[in-house]
Design an enzyme around this catalytic site. Sequence first.
Site, mmCIF file in Angstrom:
data_model
loop_
_atom_site.group_PDB
_atom_site.id
_atom_site.type_symbol
_atom_site.label_atom_id
_atom_site.label_comp_id
_atom_site.label_asym_id
_atom_site.label_seq_id
_atom_site.Cartn_x
_atom_site.Cartn_y
_atom_site.Cartn_z
ATOM 1 N N ASN A 121 6.599 9.116 -10.544
ATOM 2 C CA ASN A 121 7.075 7.638 -10.866
ATOM 3 C C ASN A 121 8.852 7.610 -9.593
ATOM 4 O O ASN A 121 9.285 9.379 -10.131
ATOM 5 C CB ASN A 121 7.759 7.402 -11.514
ATOM 6 C CG ASN A 121 6.773 5.921 -12.516
ATOM 7 O OD1 ASN A 121 6.388 5.688 -10.884
ATOM 8 N ND2 ASN A 121 6.325 5.943 -13.175
ATOM 9 N N THR B 54 -1.294 -2.176 -10.927
ATOM 10 C CA THR B 54 -2.128 -1.901 -12.350
ATOM 11 C C THR B 54 -1.256 -3.656 -13.533
ATOM 12 O O THR B 54 -2.276 -3.632 -14.197
ATOM 13 C CB THR B 54 -1.625 -0.761 -12.795
ATOM 14 O OG1 THR B 54 -0.853 -1.151 -13.493
ATOM 15 C CG2 THR B 54 -2.587 0.339 -12.182
ATOM 16 N N GLY B 55 -0.449 -3.442 -13.223
ATOM 17 C CA GLY B 55 0.193 -5.139 -13.788
ATOM 18 C C GLY B 55 0.108 -6.079 -13.584
ATOM 19 O O GLY B 55 -0.761 -7.171 -14.680
ATOM 20 N N CYS C 223 -2.067 4.027 -10.539
ATOM 21 C CA CYS C 223 -1.222 3.199 -9.303
ATOM 22 C C CYS C 223 -2.164 2.529 -8.995
ATOM 23 O O CYS C 223 -2.491 2.898 -7.431
ATOM 24 C CB CYS C 223 0.094 3.699 -8.769
ATOM 25 S SG CYS C 223 1.127 2.158 -7.201
ATOM 26 N N CYS D 204 3.048 -4.754 -8.387
ATOM 27 C CA CYS D 204 2.751 -3.096 -9.458
ATOM 28 C C CYS D 204 1.189 -3.993 -9.503
ATOM 29 O O CYS D 204 0.960 -5.256 -9.817
ATOM 30 C CB CYS D 204 3.458 -3.301 -10.562
ATOM 31 S SG CYS D 204 2.320 -2.505 -12.119
ATOM 32 N N GLU E 249 9.065 -1.642 -14.136
ATOM 33 C CA GLU E 249 7.719 -0.634 -14.259
ATOM 34 C C GLU E 249 8.212 0.317 -14.995
ATOM 35 O O GLU E 249 9.281 0.244 -14.648
ATOM 36 C CB GLU E 249 7.431 -0.106 -12.714
ATOM 37 C CG GLU E 249 6.146 0.668 -12.544
ATOM 38 C CD GLU E 249 5.305 0.523 -11.658
ATOM 39 O OE1 GLU E 249 4.843 1.371 -10.749
ATOM 40 O OE2 GLU E 249 6.271 -0.179 -10.048
ATOM 41 N N HIS F 42 0.424 -1.266 -20.548
ATOM 42 C CA HIS F 42 0.435 -2.507 -20.044
ATOM 43 C C HIS F 42 0.515 -3.401 -20.833
ATOM 44 O O HIS F 42 -0.464 -3.281 -22.067
ATOM 45 C CB HIS F 42 0.381 -3.280 -18.783
ATOM 46 C CG HIS F 42 0.117 -2.452 -17.334
ATOM 47 N ND1 HIS F 42 1.282 -2.912 -16.761
ATOM 48 C CD2 HIS F 42 -0.529 -1.789 -17.444
ATOM 49 C CE1 HIS F 42 0.627 -2.460 -15.505
ATOM 50 N NE2 HIS F 42 -0.634 -1.394 -16.075
#
Length: 277
Positions: free
Chosen positions: A65, A211-212, A74, A209, A200, A151
């Site tokens: 990151n 994965t979000g 990611c 994002c 993030e 998350h």
Amino acid sequence: MRIEFTKMHGLGNDFIVLDARERALPPIDSAAASALADRHTGIGCDQLILLEPSSEGDFRMRIFNADGSEVEACGNATRAVGLLHGQPARIETLGGLLHASPSDSGISVEMGKPRFDWDRIPLAYAMDTHSMPVGWDELTDPIAVNVGNPHVIFFVADPYAVEMDRLGPLIETDPLFPERINVNVAAVTARDAMTLRVWERGAGLTRACGTGACATAIGAMKRGLVDRRVTVTLPGGPLVIEWREDGEIVMTGPATESFRGSFDPADYGMPAGGTKV
């Protein structure tokens, strides 16, 4: 020795990609990753991506990151390196083995199966992750999902009305989340459509994002709010998320190469030698 890089993005979530699959690079540590990611004095990115040889997949992807922290997964970066690779690939990550393939809609990635157990998120102590009895101001009753990284998802009427600049870092660093957390606020707009904003972990408020989007879609599916295939629209654009009957999450969306360049590793505190990480 100058190091070549490729600048890429997925819906505005941008990356510096370094390729050490065939040529050894100087060691990349958190300080070097953070320096390269700096948008004023470095190249600038949300994440630094390092590609290495792998004994498990076609190659290994490490993800740093902007603050220098190394993370497990990611989704947008996986699509980007899938585009760079140019053919179907098995990609080793800290979050597991991912499969990326070119498709008519961009790059499709098999993201693995979601995890819901409190100690797999992880949380600091046991609780029901489907309806967590916690809240921060107006953000209450979240669901937690691990899709390779952790998350927490809040369903709201208007994601753009939430003070994410204030609440995002507050929730990210709450002691409830010992490995910190990615913070998602989403609105369901139809059985096959959602709107999402993401704070993030280690990068801050982001345009997209992957994965979000996966975690939020799965959370909405678990609560019966949407069907098993949904378009998630982020500030940078839409991603299509499908939760297959075999439990696998599939994310499909675009990735783009912006430009290529090179830099002197000494400018970022990196040794000039060719020792592989």
